[in-house]
Scaffold this active site. Structure first.
Site, PDB file in Angstrom:
ATOM      1  CG  HIS A 118      32.668  51.119  38.167  1.00 15.45           C
ATOM      2  ND1 HIS A 118      33.658  52.046  38.353  1.00 15.45           N
ATOM      3  CD2 HIS A 118      33.210  50.107  37.442  1.00 15.45           C
ATOM      4  CE1 HIS A 118      34.756  51.623  37.755  1.00 15.45           C
ATOM      5  NE2 HIS A 118      34.513  50.448  37.200  1.00 15.45           N
TER       6      HIS A 118
ATOM      7  CG  ASP B 175      32.287  42.723  34.551  1.00 14.91           C
ATOM      8  OD1 ASP B 175      32.981  42.312  33.613  1.00 14.91           O
ATOM      9  OD2 ASP B 175      32.759  43.285  35.551  1.00 14.91           O
TER      10      ASP B 175
HETATM   11  C1  LIG Z   1      31.840  47.389  42.139  1.00 14.81           C
HETATM   12  C2  LIG Z   1      31.583  47.545  43.630  1.00 14.81           C
HETATM   13  C3  LIG Z   1      32.555  46.627  44.391  1.00 14.81           C
HETATM   14  C4  LIG Z   1      31.824  48.999  44.019  1.00 14.81           C
HETATM   15  O1  LIG Z   1      31.744  49.068  45.367  1.00 14.81           O
HETATM   16  P1  LIG Z   1      31.752  50.444  46.187  1.00 14.81           P
HETATM   17  O2  LIG Z   1      32.239  51.580  45.384  1.00 14.81           O
HETATM   18  O3  LIG Z   1      32.479  50.134  47.423  1.00 14.81           O
HETATM   19  O4  LIG Z   1      30.222  50.688  46.406  1.00 14.81           O
HETATM   20  P2  LIG Z   1      29.562  50.738  47.792  1.00 14.81           P
HETATM   21  O5  LIG Z   1      29.792  49.435  48.500  1.00 14.81           O
HETATM   22  O6  LIG Z   1      30.043  52.000  48.456  1.00 14.81           O
HETATM   23  O7  LIG Z   1      28.034  50.846  47.418  1.00 14.81           O
HETATM   24  C5  LIG Z   1      27.162  51.785  47.948  1.00 14.81           C
HETATM   25  C6  LIG Z   1      25.872  51.099  48.328  1.00 14.81           C
HETATM   26  O8  LIG Z   1      25.327  50.400  47.215  1.00 14.81           O
HETATM   27  C7  LIG Z   1      25.245  49.016  47.504  1.00 14.81           C
HETATM   28  N1  LIG Z   1      25.657  48.285  46.321  1.00 14.81           N
HETATM   29  C8  LIG Z   1      26.756  48.511  45.560  1.00 14.81           C
HETATM   30  N2  LIG Z   1      26.780  47.663  44.536  1.00 14.81           N
HETATM   31  C9  LIG Z   1      25.673  46.895  44.668  1.00 14.81           C
HETATM   32  C10 LIG Z   1      25.149  45.836  43.907  1.00 14.81           C
HETATM   33  N3  LIG Z   1      25.782  45.411  42.815  1.00 14.81           N
HETATM   34  N4  LIG Z   1      23.991  45.271  44.310  1.00 14.81           N
HETATM   35  C11 LIG Z   1      23.336  45.700  45.402  1.00 14.81           C
HETATM   36  N5  LIG Z   1      23.790  46.704  46.175  1.00 14.81           N
HETATM   37  C12 LIG Z   1      24.948  47.287  45.790  1.00 14.81           C
HETATM   38  C13 LIG Z   1      26.182  48.775  48.657  1.00 14.81           C
HETATM   39  O9  LIG Z   1      25.798  47.639  49.416  1.00 14.81           O
HETATM   40  C14 LIG Z   1      26.024  50.060  49.420  1.00 14.81           C
HETATM   41  O10 LIG Z   1      24.815  50.037  50.117  1.00 14.81           O
HETATM   42  P3  LIG Z   1      24.715  50.570  51.634  1.00 14.81           P
HETATM   43  O11 LIG Z   1      25.115  52.017  51.561  1.00 14.81           O
HETATM   44  O12 LIG Z   1      23.294  50.334  51.994  1.00 14.81           O
HETATM   45  O13 LIG Z   1      25.692  49.740  52.393  1.00 14.81           O
HETATM   46  C15 LIG Z   1      30.125  47.161  44.001  1.00 14.81           C
HETATM   47  O14 LIG Z   1      29.232  48.021  43.325  1.00 14.81           O
HETATM   48  C16 LIG Z   1      29.820  45.716  43.712  1.00 14.81           C
HETATM   49  O15 LIG Z   1      30.128  44.839  44.526  1.00 14.81           O
HETATM   50  N6  LIG Z   1      29.214  45.423  42.507  1.00 14.81           N
HETATM   51  C17 LIG Z   1      28.916  44.056  42.154  1.00 14.81           C
HETATM   52  C18 LIG Z   1      30.146  43.378  41.604  1.00 14.81           C
HETATM   53  C19 LIG Z   1      30.518  43.880  40.227  1.00 14.81           C
HETATM   54  O16 LIG Z   1      29.678  43.984  39.352  1.00 14.81           O
HETATM   55  N7  LIG Z   1      31.819  44.139  40.037  1.00 14.81           N
HETATM   56  C20 LIG Z   1      32.353  44.583  38.766  1.00 14.81           C
HETATM   57  C21 LIG Z   1      32.814  46.000  38.859  1.00 14.81           C
HETATM   58  S1  LIG Z   1      33.320  46.613  37.273  1.00 14.81           S
END
Ligand SMILES: CC(C)(COP(=O)(O)OP(=O)(O)OC[C@H]1O[C@@H](n2cnc3c(N)ncnc32)[C@H](O)[C@@H]1OP(=O)(O)O)[C@@H](O)C(=O)NCCC(=O)NCCS
Length: 270
Positions: free
Chosen positions: A156, A207
């Site tokens: 998140h 979710d």
């Molecule tokens: C929600 C979300 C978009 C937040 O993104 P964010 O704040 O930009 O998080 P980041 O992309 O900075 O994540 C940090 C690291 O964790 C990883 N990561 C984040 N969510 C992940 C996931 N669900 N599965 C695997 N790796 C994940 C990223 O790839 C990143 O890794 P890296 O540093 O090696 O590149 C992201 O966690 C995600 O895509 N989750 C899955 C979709 C989801 O469940 N969405 C509903 C949100 S309520």
């Protein structure tokens, strides 16, 4: 039919009436839309029902049991509002041009649909079905992480130490599975939760438990994100009313970081 169709977009009282009608009708539209898709007749809503009871009644065609209603009601409440998430922000951007409240809601829905936002619940369920059994879970998640796959329903932008909504819904969802004699999704969830925390320091978001809870309630996967919409329209509408009550155009500045003072190359020489 909208009796406030011609009202100014900044008319507070008209906006509140529009908001109330949208919140009241969203669930009915989704559930009866589903009935029509199934070749069934739409049903009349029952005024004595809560929003959760009414949705389940329309979708199932019969009264839902109290445990189902409690879980569904909790999920709608947890989904209803969540400050400046992507779709609510998009909704505010739209109405801040003095567009109307309905256009703001439509913008919000379009933004919510993506799998990084509201679409994550459907994707999380597809993933759980692909994993299938608790015995497959560890190898599946190890392989997914090794291949740098996103595990839907985890992570998140705001909650780096866990999503309080997920903690509550996880408890209900796992209890529901045990109560229905189908604890497998909860067991798969345990393995994914442990592995994601140890290896990526990531917690489930709301979710993830919503996905298998809805599945256990017999809700078709394609309704998960529309259900999220039926709850979140309350948040969108409240934000839109607030924005229009005291409006200023939302227009972020962009900082150009590219090359400067480049020579002009005529088209023929490029
Ligand atoms: C929600 C979300 C978009 C937040 O993104 P964010 O704040 O930009 O998080 P980041 O992309 O900075 O994540 C940090 C690291 O964790 C990883 N990561 C984040 N969510 C992940 C996931 N669900 N599965 C695997 N790796 C994940 C990223 O790839 C990143 O890794 P890296 O540093 O090696 O590149 C992201 O966690 C995600 O895509 N989750 C899955 C979709 C989801 O469940 N969405 C509903 C949100 S309520």
């Amino acid at each position: 039919f909208d009796p406030d169709y011609d009202a100014s977009s900044t008319d507070h009282d008209a906006n509140v009436r529009k908001a109330e009608r949208i919140v009241a009708k969203a669930g009915t539209m989704v559930a009866n839309g589903y009935r029509i898709q199934q070749g069934k007749q739409p049903l009349e809503s029952k005024p004595e029902h809560t929003t959760a009871q009414n949705f389940l009644y329309l979708m199932l065609g019969e009264e839902a049991d109290p445990q189902t209603v409690e879980l569904f009601d909790a999920s709608l409440t947890l989904y209803a509002e969540h400050t400046f998430n992507a779709s609510t922000f998009a909704c505010r951007v739209t109405v801040a041009t003095l567009s109307d409240l309905y256009s703001g809601i439509v913008t919000g829905i379009g933004t919510l649909r993506g799998p990084l936002h509201g679409g994550a619940n459907e994707e999380a369920m597809k993933m759980l079905l692909e994993i299938g059994t608790p015995e497959n879970a560890q190898a599946w998640v190890d392989d997914a992480l090794a291949n740098k796959k996103k595990i839907m329903g985890f992570g998140h932008r705001e909650y780096k130490k866990g999503d309080s909504r997920a903690i509550y819904l996880t408890r209900l969802a796992k209890a529901l599975g045990i109560g229905k004699g189908k604890p497998e999704f909860g067991q798969v969830a345990d393995i994914l939760e442990k592995t994601m925390l140890e290896r990526k320091n990531l917690h489930p978001n709301v979710d993830f438990p919503a996905a298998y809870a809805y599945y256990l309630l017999g809700i078709p996967t394609e309704l998960y994100t529309p259900i999220f919409v039926t709850a979140r329209v309350a948040g969108y509408a409240a934000h839109a009313v607030e924005q229009l009550d005291n409006n200023r155009l939302i227009r972020p500045k962009a900082i150009y970081e590219g090359s400067r003072n480049l020579p002009y190359v005529p088209l023929a020489d490029r």
